[in-house]
Design a protein around this motif. Structure first.
Motif, PDB file in Angstrom:
ATOM      1  N   GLY A  72       0.816  -1.216   0.000  1.00 51.34           N
ATOM      2  CA  GLY A  72       0.000   0.000   0.000  1.00 51.34           C
ATOM      3  C   GLY A  72       0.843   1.256   0.000  1.00 51.34           C
ATOM      4  N   GLY A  73       1.916   1.252   0.791  1.00 51.70           N
ATOM      5  CA  GLY A  73       2.803   2.414   0.808  1.00 51.70           C
ATOM      6  C   GLY A  73       3.473   2.641  -0.537  1.00 51.70           C
ATOM      7  N   ALA A  74       3.877   1.540  -1.174  1.00 49.54           N
ATOM      8  CA  ALA A  74       4.506   1.669  -2.498  1.00 49.54           C
ATOM      9  C   ALA A  74       3.498   2.167  -3.537  1.00 49.54           C
ATOM     10  CB  ALA A  74       5.097   0.330  -2.928  1.00 49.54           C
ATOM     11  N   LEU A  75       2.264   1.668  -3.469  1.00 52.56           N
ATOM     12  CA  LEU A  75       1.236   2.129  -4.417  1.00 52.56           C
ATOM     13  C   LEU A  75       0.907   3.603  -4.219  1.00 52.56           C
ATOM     14  CD1 LEU A  75      -1.253  -0.885  -4.543  1.00 52.56           C
ATOM     15  CD2 LEU A  75       0.233  -0.055  -6.372  1.00 52.56           C
ATOM     16  N   VAL A  76       0.791   4.025  -2.971  1.00 55.34           N
ATOM     17  CA  VAL A  76       0.529   5.449  -2.709  1.00 55.34           C
ATOM     18  C   VAL A  76       1.687   6.292  -3.224  1.00 55.34           C
ATOM     19  CG1 VAL A  76       0.304   7.155  -0.852  1.00 55.34           C
ATOM     20  CG2 VAL A  76      -1.048   5.077  -0.784  1.00 55.34           C
ATOM     21  N   GLY A  77       2.902   5.818  -3.023  1.00 56.59           N
ATOM     22  CA  GLY A  77       4.067   6.541  -3.543  1.00 56.59           C
ATOM     23  C   GLY A  77       4.045   6.649  -5.057  1.00 56.59           C
ATOM     24  N   SER A 136       8.774   5.584  -8.962  1.00 56.30           N
ATOM     25  CA  SER A 136       8.952   4.719 -10.121  1.00 56.30           C
ATOM     26  C   SER A 136       7.841   3.676 -10.235  1.00 56.30           C
ATOM     27  CB  SER A 136      10.301   4.001 -10.018  1.00 56.30           C
ATOM     28  OG  SER A 136      10.399   2.996 -10.990  1.00 56.30           O
ATOM     29  N   LYS A 137       7.365   3.467 -11.477  1.00 64.41           N
ATOM     30  CA  LYS A 137       6.343   2.458 -11.755  1.00 64.41           C
ATOM     31  C   LYS A 137       6.922   1.337 -12.611  1.00 64.41           C
ATOM     32  CE  LYS A 137       2.725   5.865 -11.519  1.00 64.41           C
ATOM     33  NZ  LYS A 137       2.075   6.907 -12.264  1.00 64.41           N
ATOM     34  N   GLU A 138       8.154   0.999 -12.364  1.00 68.69           N
ATOM     35  CA  GLU A 138       8.839  -0.027 -13.140  1.00 68.69           C
ATOM     36  C   GLU A 138       8.155  -1.382 -12.930  1.00 68.69           C
ATOM     37  OE1 GLU A 138      13.325  -1.819 -13.726  1.00 68.69           O
ATOM     38  OE2 GLU A 138      12.927  -0.407 -12.118  1.00 68.69           O
ATOM     39  N   TRP A 139       8.127  -2.199 -13.977  1.00 69.08           N
ATOM     40  CA  TRP A 139       7.408  -3.471 -13.928  1.00 69.08           C
ATOM     41  C   TRP A 139       8.008  -4.428 -12.912  1.00 69.08           C
ATOM     42  CZ3 TRP A 139       9.585  -8.192 -14.957  1.00 69.08           C
ATOM     43  CH2 TRP A 139      10.826  -8.190 -15.614  1.00 69.08           C
ATOM     44  N   ARG A 140       9.307  -4.374 -12.680  1.00 71.32           N
ATOM     45  CA  ARG A 140       9.927  -5.273 -11.697  1.00 71.32           C
ATOM     46  C   ARG A 140       9.482  -4.918 -10.272  1.00 71.32           C
ATOM     47  NH1 ARG A 140      15.945  -4.942 -14.037  1.00 71.32           N
ATOM     48  NH2 ARG A 140      15.215  -2.817 -14.252  1.00 71.32           N
ATOM     49  N   MET A 176       6.071  -6.435  -5.651  1.00 70.61           N
ATOM     50  CA  MET A 176       4.951  -6.088  -4.774  1.00 70.61           C
ATOM     51  C   MET A 176       3.879  -7.167  -4.846  1.00 70.61           C
ATOM     52  SD  MET A 176       4.661  -1.909  -5.143  1.00 70.61           S
ATOM     53  CE  MET A 176       3.243  -2.081  -6.126  1.00 70.61           C
ATOM     54  N   ALA A 177       3.632  -7.699  -6.029  1.00 68.63           N
ATOM     55  CA  ALA A 177       2.659  -8.783  -6.181  1.00 68.63           C
ATOM     56  C   ALA A 177       3.128 -10.036  -5.444  1.00 68.63           C
ATOM     57  CB  ALA A 177       2.435  -9.085  -7.660  1.00 68.63           C
ATOM     58  N   MET A 178       4.430 -10.278  -5.439  1.00 69.96           N
ATOM     59  CA  MET A 178       4.959 -11.437  -4.721  1.00 69.96           C
ATOM     60  C   MET A 178       4.784 -11.276  -3.206  1.00 69.96           C
ATOM     61  SD  MET A 178       8.329 -12.074  -7.087  1.00 69.96           S
ATOM     62  CE  MET A 178       9.094 -13.284  -6.050  1.00 69.96           C
ATOM     63  N   VAL A 179       4.997 -10.083  -2.692  1.00 69.46           N
ATOM     64  CA  VAL A 179       4.790  -9.834  -1.265  1.00 69.46           C
ATOM     65  C   VAL A 179       3.326 -10.046  -0.900  1.00 69.46           C
ATOM     66  CG1 VAL A 179       4.768  -8.008   0.493  1.00 69.46           C
ATOM     67  CG2 VAL A 179       6.747  -8.278  -0.990  1.00 69.46           C
TER      68      VAL A 179
END
Length: 123
Positions: free
Chosen positions: A88-93, A100-104, A109-112
């Protein structure tokens, strides 16, 4: 003779109230995300609103997490809390602060999130 109410309380919680404890963990995660946003705003604007969001988010997050651990296993509750808080924090960022919205990054994040859901499913 001493009566141990914890045994009876645990049985009642196990019987059908676990959903409420999962909701409390998710509430704790959302409060953690609010605290993360407060930290970011505090670093940018150095304003009292950021400090109050940090303090309120952390306090509410720990209260919800404490109540949820009354029924959920500690590892599961903590994994869900940190997983949702991290993603959630990464998505808000990404959405609001231009990170950065890099695919990796999205893949990890999906793995977490998948790991947190997996722990929830097996507990």
């Amino acid at each position: 003779m001493r009566v141990h109410f914890d045994k009876y309380w645990d049985f009642k919680r196990q019987a059908g109230h676990r959903l409420a404890f999962y909701i409390q963990v998710e509430g704790a995660s959302l409060a953690d995300i609010a605290a993360e946003v407060g930290i970011k705003k505090l670093s940018i604007y150095n304003h009292f609103k950021g400090l109050s969001a940090v303090a309120g988010g952390i306090i509410f997050s720990f209260i919800c997490l404490t109540f949820s651990m009354r029924s959920l296993p500690m590892g599961t509750a903590y994994a869900i809390w940190t997983g949702i808080g991290t993603v959630g924090g990464a998505l808000v960022g990404m959405l609001f602060f231009g990170e950065s919205k890099e695919w990796r990054r999205i893949l990890f994040m999906a793995m977490v999130l998948a790991a947190a859901i997996g722990l929830k499913l097996i507990s």
